[in-house]
Enzyme design. Structure first.
Site, mmCIF file in Angstrom:
data_model
loop_
_atom_site.group_PDB
_atom_site.id
_atom_site.type_symbol
_atom_site.label_atom_id
_atom_site.label_comp_id
_atom_site.label_asym_id
_atom_site.label_seq_id
_atom_site.Cartn_x
_atom_site.Cartn_y
_atom_site.Cartn_z
ATOM 1 N N ASP A 1 -0.951 -10.240 28.802
ATOM 2 C CA ASP A 1 -0.255 -11.485 29.343
ATOM 3 C C ASP A 1 0.945 -11.748 28.631
ATOM 4 O O ASP A 1 1.451 -11.096 27.729
ATOM 5 C CB ASP A 1 -1.282 -12.894 28.985
ATOM 6 N N CYS B 1 -3.067 -10.244 24.230
ATOM 7 C CA CYS B 1 -2.565 -11.684 24.473
ATOM 8 C C CYS B 1 -2.208 -12.224 23.470
ATOM 9 O O CYS B 1 -1.771 -11.583 22.424
ATOM 10 C CB CYS B 1 -3.823 -12.445 25.310
ATOM 11 N N THR C 1 -3.757 -13.858 21.124
ATOM 12 C CA THR C 1 -4.583 -14.037 19.706
ATOM 13 C C THR C 1 -5.656 -12.686 20.007
ATOM 14 O O THR C 1 -6.229 -12.128 19.030
ATOM 15 C CB THR C 1 -5.626 -15.199 19.639
ATOM 16 N N HIS D 1 -19.631 2.345 15.621
ATOM 17 C CA HIS D 1 -21.005 1.455 15.761
ATOM 18 C C HIS D 1 -21.210 0.843 17.025
ATOM 19 O O HIS D 1 -22.446 0.725 17.547
ATOM 20 C CB HIS D 1 -21.118 0.565 14.666
ATOM 21 N N HIS E 1 -27.196 3.489 16.695
ATOM 22 C CA HIS E 1 -26.232 2.510 17.169
ATOM 23 C C HIS E 1 -26.515 2.405 18.685
ATOM 24 O O HIS E 1 -26.110 1.247 19.189
ATOM 25 C CB HIS E 1 -24.703 2.789 16.822
HETATM 26 C C1 RB5 Z 1 -1.319 -18.024 25.931
HETATM 27 O O1 RB5 Z 1 -0.276 -18.919 25.664
HETATM 28 C C2 RB5 Z 1 -2.336 -17.898 25.126
HETATM 29 O O2 RB5 Z 1 -3.359 -18.810 25.182
HETATM 30 C C3 RB5 Z 1 -2.978 -16.348 25.433
HETATM 31 O O3 RB5 Z 1 -2.273 -15.332 25.306
HETATM 32 C C4 RB5 Z 1 -3.990 -16.075 24.738
HETATM 33 O O4 RB5 Z 1 -3.900 -16.033 23.101
HETATM 34 C C5 RB5 Z 1 -5.574 -16.438 24.851
HETATM 35 O O5 RB5 Z 1 -6.279 -16.301 24.066
#
Ligand code: RB5
Length: 146
Positions: free
Chosen positions: A8, A65, A67, A98, A133
């Site tokens: 994203d 994304c 995070t 694993h 595993h």
């Molecule tokens: C987008 O702003 C952010 O929420 C997305 O990239 C991601 O981190 C969601 O987990």
């Protein structure tokens, strides 16, 4: 090995750098976008990459994304997907050894591009260990069936 990749707006630059890197290493890629840096909903991309891995079109997937967490939550809803959000080397290696994870999720706002490329290399180069595993992964699959 064919690899599915997607992101994203939180992972756009990382995704492009990873795609370049994997192409240079000789991997075949399917890039599920995004192709321009605009705001999108991460589940829309996660499901495309996850389906491509789940149906065998690609062997492994990479999702980026902000995070790595949202992508992993969405991808793990697809049957047969084991998506792991990783931000350090040990986890990226052991989730292959694993967990036989088939999608690596990275946070473009958590780690730099250099670390991301190293984690991708570890992920694609590390084989599943099998043995005890596999028994545990079979139990995950049973949960999917229940
Ligand atoms: C987008 O702003 C952010 O929420 C997305 O990239 C991601 O981190 C969601 O987990």
């Amino acid at each position: 090995m064919k690899i599915a990749i997607g992101c994203d707006h939180g992972g756009f630059d990382h995704k492009n750098a990873i795609a370049e890197h994997l192409k240079k290493r000789g991997f075949e890629l399917i890039d599920f976008g995004i192709y321009e840096n605009k705001s999108v909903d991460y589940p829309d991309i996660a499901v495309k990459v996850a389906n491509s891995v789940a149906n065998g079109e690609c062997t492994l997937g990479i999702l980026v994304c902000g995070t790595g967490i949202g992508m992993s939550l969405a991808a793990n809803k697809v049957k047969g997907i084991r998506a792991a959000a990783c931000s350090e080397h040990f986890s990226a290696k052991y989730t292959r050894l694993h967990n036989n994870s088939n999608i690596l999720c990275l946070g473009g706002r958590v780690i730099g591009v250099g670390t991301a490329l190293e984690l991708v290399d570890l992920f694609v180069d590390t084989p599943f260990e099998g043995g005890r595993h596999q028994v545990r992964i079979d139990k995950i699959s049973k949960i999917e069936e229940s």
